[in-house]
Scaffold this motif. Sequence first.
Motif, PDB file in Angstrom:
ATOM      1  N   GLN A   5       0.844  -1.203   0.000  1.00  0.00           N
ATOM      2  CA  GLN A   5       0.000   0.000   0.000  1.00  0.00           C
ATOM      3  C   GLN A   5       0.873   1.245   0.000  1.00  0.00           C
ATOM      4  OE1 GLN A   5      -2.332  -0.424   3.534  1.00  0.00           O
ATOM      5  NE2 GLN A   5      -3.953  -1.580   2.536  1.00  0.00           N
ATOM      6  N   TYR A   6       1.940   1.199   0.814  1.00  0.00           N
ATOM      7  CA  TYR A   6       2.824   2.360   0.916  1.00  0.00           C
ATOM      8  C   TYR A   6       3.516   2.637  -0.419  1.00  0.00           C
ATOM      9  CZ  TYR A   6       6.415   5.612   2.274  1.00  0.00           C
ATOM     10  OH  TYR A   6       7.202   6.738   2.333  1.00  0.00           O
ATOM     11  N   GLU A   7       3.997   1.576  -1.056  1.00  0.00           N
ATOM     12  CA  GLU A   7       4.679   1.740  -2.355  1.00  0.00           C
ATOM     13  C   GLU A   7       3.758   2.407  -3.377  1.00  0.00           C
ATOM     14  OE1 GLU A   7       7.854   1.156  -3.547  1.00  0.00           O
ATOM     15  OE2 GLU A   7       8.372   0.905  -1.435  1.00  0.00           O
ATOM     16  N   ILE A   9       1.181   4.418  -2.837  1.00  0.00           N
ATOM     17  CA  ILE A   9       1.009   5.846  -2.508  1.00  0.00           C
ATOM     18  C   ILE A   9       2.293   6.614  -2.821  1.00  0.00           C
ATOM     19  CG2 ILE A   9       0.604   7.493  -0.614  1.00  0.00           C
ATOM     20  CD1 ILE A   9      -1.912   6.028  -0.773  1.00  0.00           C
ATOM     21  N   ALA A  10       3.449   6.061  -2.400  1.00  0.00           N
ATOM     22  CA  ALA A  10       4.726   6.775  -2.584  1.00  0.00           C
ATOM     23  C   ALA A  10       5.029   6.977  -4.068  1.00  0.00           C
ATOM     24  CB  ALA A  10       5.855   6.018  -1.899  1.00  0.00           C
ATOM     25  N   ASN A  11       4.677   5.991  -4.891  1.00  0.00           N
ATOM     26  CA  ASN A  11       4.936   6.120  -6.331  1.00  0.00           C
ATOM     27  C   ASN A  11       4.116   7.229  -6.978  1.00  0.00           C
ATOM     28  OD1 ASN A  11       6.911   4.200  -6.435  1.00  0.00           O
ATOM     29  ND2 ASN A  11       5.502   2.515  -6.881  1.00  0.00           N
ATOM     30  N   ARG A  12       2.977   7.564  -6.346  1.00  0.00           N
ATOM     31  CA  ARG A  12       2.154   8.657  -6.865  1.00  0.00           C
ATOM     32  C   ARG A  12       2.855  10.003  -6.687  1.00  0.00           C
ATOM     33  NH1 ARG A  12      -3.469   7.921  -3.869  1.00  0.00           N
ATOM     34  NH2 ARG A  12      -3.787   5.727  -4.304  1.00  0.00           N
ATOM     35  N   HIS A  13       3.763  10.077  -5.714  1.00  0.00           N
ATOM     36  CA  HIS A  13       4.415  11.358  -5.399  1.00  0.00           C
ATOM     37  C   HIS A  13       5.917  11.278  -5.623  1.00  0.00           C
ATOM     38  CE1 HIS A  13       0.607  12.571  -3.723  1.00  0.00           C
ATOM     39  NE2 HIS A  13       0.570  11.415  -3.103  1.00  0.00           N
ATOM     40  N   ALA A  15       9.399  12.245  -7.542  1.00  0.00           N
ATOM     41  CA  ALA A  15       9.946  13.403  -8.257  1.00  0.00           C
ATOM     42  C   ALA A  15      10.221  13.021  -9.708  1.00  0.00           C
ATOM     43  CB  ALA A  15      11.237  13.849  -7.593  1.00  0.00           C
ATOM     44  N   VAL A  16       9.913  13.931 -10.601  1.00  0.00           N
ATOM     45  CA  VAL A  16      10.171  13.662 -12.025  1.00  0.00           C
ATOM     46  C   VAL A  16      11.594  14.107 -12.349  1.00  0.00           C
ATOM     47  CG1 VAL A  16       9.383  14.124 -14.383  1.00  0.00           C
ATOM     48  CG2 VAL A  16       7.745  14.103 -12.495  1.00  0.00           C
ATOM     49  N   GLU A  17      12.374  13.179 -12.874  1.00  0.00           N
ATOM     50  CA  GLU A  17      13.749  13.515 -13.271  1.00  0.00           C
ATOM     51  C   GLU A  17      13.763  13.869 -14.761  1.00  0.00           C
ATOM     52  OE1 GLU A  17      16.170  13.749 -11.105  1.00  0.00           O
ATOM     53  OE2 GLU A  17      15.010  12.899  -9.447  1.00  0.00           O
ATOM     54  N   ASN A  18      14.534  14.910 -15.108  1.00  0.00           N
ATOM     55  CA  ASN A  18      14.592  15.323 -16.517  1.00  0.00           C
ATOM     56  C   ASN A  18      15.661  14.515 -17.258  1.00  0.00           C
ATOM     57  OD1 ASN A  18      12.854  17.350 -15.568  1.00  0.00           O
ATOM     58  ND2 ASN A  18      14.637  18.568 -15.005  1.00  0.00           N
ATOM     59  N   VAL A  80      29.552  21.436 -13.799  1.00  0.00           N
ATOM     60  CA  VAL A  80      28.914  20.115 -13.964  1.00  0.00           C
ATOM     61  C   VAL A  80      27.400  20.239 -13.812  1.00  0.00           C
ATOM     62  CG1 VAL A  80      28.726  17.770 -13.056  1.00  0.00           C
ATOM     63  CG2 VAL A  80      30.968  18.834 -13.242  1.00  0.00           C
ATOM     64  N   SER A  81      26.956  21.087 -12.883  1.00  0.00           N
ATOM     65  CA  SER A  81      25.503  21.211 -12.701  1.00  0.00           C
ATOM     66  C   SER A  81      24.852  21.836 -13.944  1.00  0.00           C
ATOM     67  CB  SER A  81      25.166  21.986 -11.428  1.00  0.00           C
ATOM     68  OG  SER A  81      25.635  23.294 -11.551  1.00  0.00           O
ATOM     69  N   CYS A  85      26.772  15.321 -17.163  1.00  0.00           N
ATOM     70  CA  CYS A  85      27.834  14.308 -17.197  1.00  0.00           C
ATOM     71  C   CYS A  85      28.809  14.471 -18.367  1.00  0.00           C
ATOM     72  CB  CYS A  85      27.234  12.917 -17.219  1.00  0.00           C
ATOM     73  SG  CYS A  85      26.577  12.491 -15.618  1.00  0.00           S
TER      74      CYS A  85
ATOM     75  N   ASN B 151      16.133  15.270  -8.273  1.00  0.00           N
ATOM     76  CA  ASN B 151      15.135  16.245  -7.824  1.00  0.00           C
ATOM     77  C   ASN B 151      14.515  15.871  -6.478  1.00  0.00           C
ATOM     78  OD1 ASN B 151      15.476  17.903 -10.006  1.00  0.00           O
ATOM     79  ND2 ASN B 151      13.919  16.877 -11.227  1.00  0.00           N
ATOM     80  N   ARG B 195      10.772   9.878   1.100  1.00  0.00           N
ATOM     81  CA  ARG B 195      10.102   8.584   0.934  1.00  0.00           C
ATOM     82  C   ARG B 195      10.521   7.605   2.034  1.00  0.00           C
ATOM     83  NH1 ARG B 195       8.630   5.904  -4.513  1.00  0.00           N
ATOM     84  NH2 ARG B 195       8.402   3.737  -3.966  1.00  0.00           N
ATOM     85  N   TYR B 230       8.105  16.052  -1.597  1.00  0.00           N
ATOM     86  CA  TYR B 230       7.462  14.795  -1.984  1.00  0.00           C
ATOM     87  C   TYR B 230       7.048  13.978  -0.765  1.00  0.00           C
ATOM     88  CZ  TYR B 230       9.503  16.477  -6.243  1.00  0.00           C
ATOM     89  OH  TYR B 230       9.839  17.293  -7.296  1.00  0.00           O
ATOM     90  N   ILE B 234       3.312  12.375   0.416  1.00  0.00           N
ATOM     91  CA  ILE B 234       3.101  10.945   0.698  1.00  0.00           C
ATOM     92  C   ILE B 234       2.347  10.788   2.024  1.00  0.00           C
ATOM     93  CG2 ILE B 234       4.244   8.736   1.215  1.00  0.00           C
ATOM     94  CD1 ILE B 234       6.568   9.609  -0.618  1.00  0.00           C
ATOM     95  N   TYR B 238      -1.289   9.124   2.258  1.00  0.00           N
ATOM     96  CA  TYR B 238      -1.434   7.841   2.958  1.00  0.00           C
ATOM     97  C   TYR B 238      -2.448   7.951   4.098  1.00  0.00           C
ATOM     98  CZ  TYR B 238      -0.252   3.291   4.874  1.00  0.00           C
ATOM     99  OH  TYR B 238      -0.324   1.989   5.303  1.00  0.00           O
TER     100      TYR B 238
END
Lengths: 147, 329
Positions: A5-7, A9-13, A15-18, A80-81, A85, B151, B195, B230, B234, B238
């Motif tokens: 259940q936690y996974e 919910i956590a996957n819904r939030h 962070a999107v990586e570019n 680098v930022s 890479c 991020n 998380r 984030y 959560i 939850y």
Amino acid sequence: MNKTQYEVIANRHKAVENKFSNSIISFFSGGLVGLLGEGIIEILCNYYSYARDDASTIMIVFFIFIGSFFTALGFFDNLVSIFKCGLLIPITGFAHSMTSSAMDYRKEGLIYGIGSNMFKLAGNVILYGIISAWFFGTIRYLIGGLT
Amino acid sequence: MTFHFQNVYIEETSTVCGPYEKQGPLRRYFDQCYDDLSIGEDSWEKSEIRLVRDAIDILFRKTETSKEKVDVVVGGDLLNQITASTYGIDCGKSFVGVYGACSTCVLELILSSCLIDSHHINNALCVVSSHNMSSEKQFRYPTEYGIPRKNSSTFTATGGACALLSHSKSGVRIDCATLGKMIDMGQNDPNDMGRVMAPSVIDTITKHFKETGRKVTDYDLILTGDLGLYGQEIVKDYLRSYSDIYLDDSYQDCGVLLYDLKKQKNIKAGGSGPVCSALVVYSYIYSLMKRKKLKRVLFLATGALFSPTMIHQGNNIKSICHAISLEAI
């Protein structure tokens, strides 16, 4: 608490990586470093009459110096930022990893500080570089002989 | 594990911060801000020690008491052997070192409150610190190494913070506290601590409401330590899905409050580190409570009990969360 259940919910939030834009930036910045390297070799060969092998060694030394010098001045990490890479994968990244480690531990002395920690990150590259060189060299020998 | 305290007050607080926190929205609430991460020292560890010393000096200047009058000093930080506390603290009749990662601040308040409320001691000084660079060096990469950050990663706050607890009545009373337990939810990404720590907040907040019989509406503000953008979502999601606790706008996260995340892009998901929540609570929140803008606050400090060694050996990161209820009087 239920892990599944936690996974969910956590996957819904998450962070999107570019990843895509980072790859594109790295591709071009890394390519630019390569282009610059080739440019240096060409200049050394055509205008200063260096043999190609010597010219590429000088080019590598130049990039190692630049990577270390900019790290010591404190702004290579900022580069680098921006360029991602593309600056870490070439030899500049290798020099950067050694200099940054040495700088971090310099207060702990030449032996226990710099000596023990300088290869903290670069040690990986050296060890596995040598192992893979041996491995692929052996394959090359078995397939093509000494020539 | 919820304790109620009758006679413990936060007499005074002090906060010292670094340059990134100075650029944040809470700048005017801090007692002292540095423009340079080195804090005038030649190593990152010494910089953190200096932050601890400065915070202690400011506190004693504000309270006009002598350092020898403090019965117990409780200190903690992120460094190995809690170095910043052991080298930075030079006052009090006795010392207790604690480690609770980023939950250290509330753990210190709870332990001190227990000692004061049971009349074993008259007062206690809680000291907490962290430094972005000393933490990076110990837990991640060399400080000058420019590894691109995810991020979801959080940014260790730089600062030192102190709170003096005693029997003497002041504007803020320590009402009750709930000790949390260590939670392992199979998380192992050190670049996504929100998380990792969210489950411990869910566990402790549920336990707190169950054991006290209170509701979300009994608090003007519910504050978590350093879950970041984030992690806090959560927790909300939850609790909304699997409990009757509905966290609304009265819920905030210190890691998000400490910085201006829109302008300070390198902070990524928010602040972290033991001093992150302490900088927010001991300055901004304490000041609002003294002015009676907030009547009752539930402060849940979250800690990721993260060891790089154990991660490399294939283990998960455990997390912990302790809660304390503060009341304006």
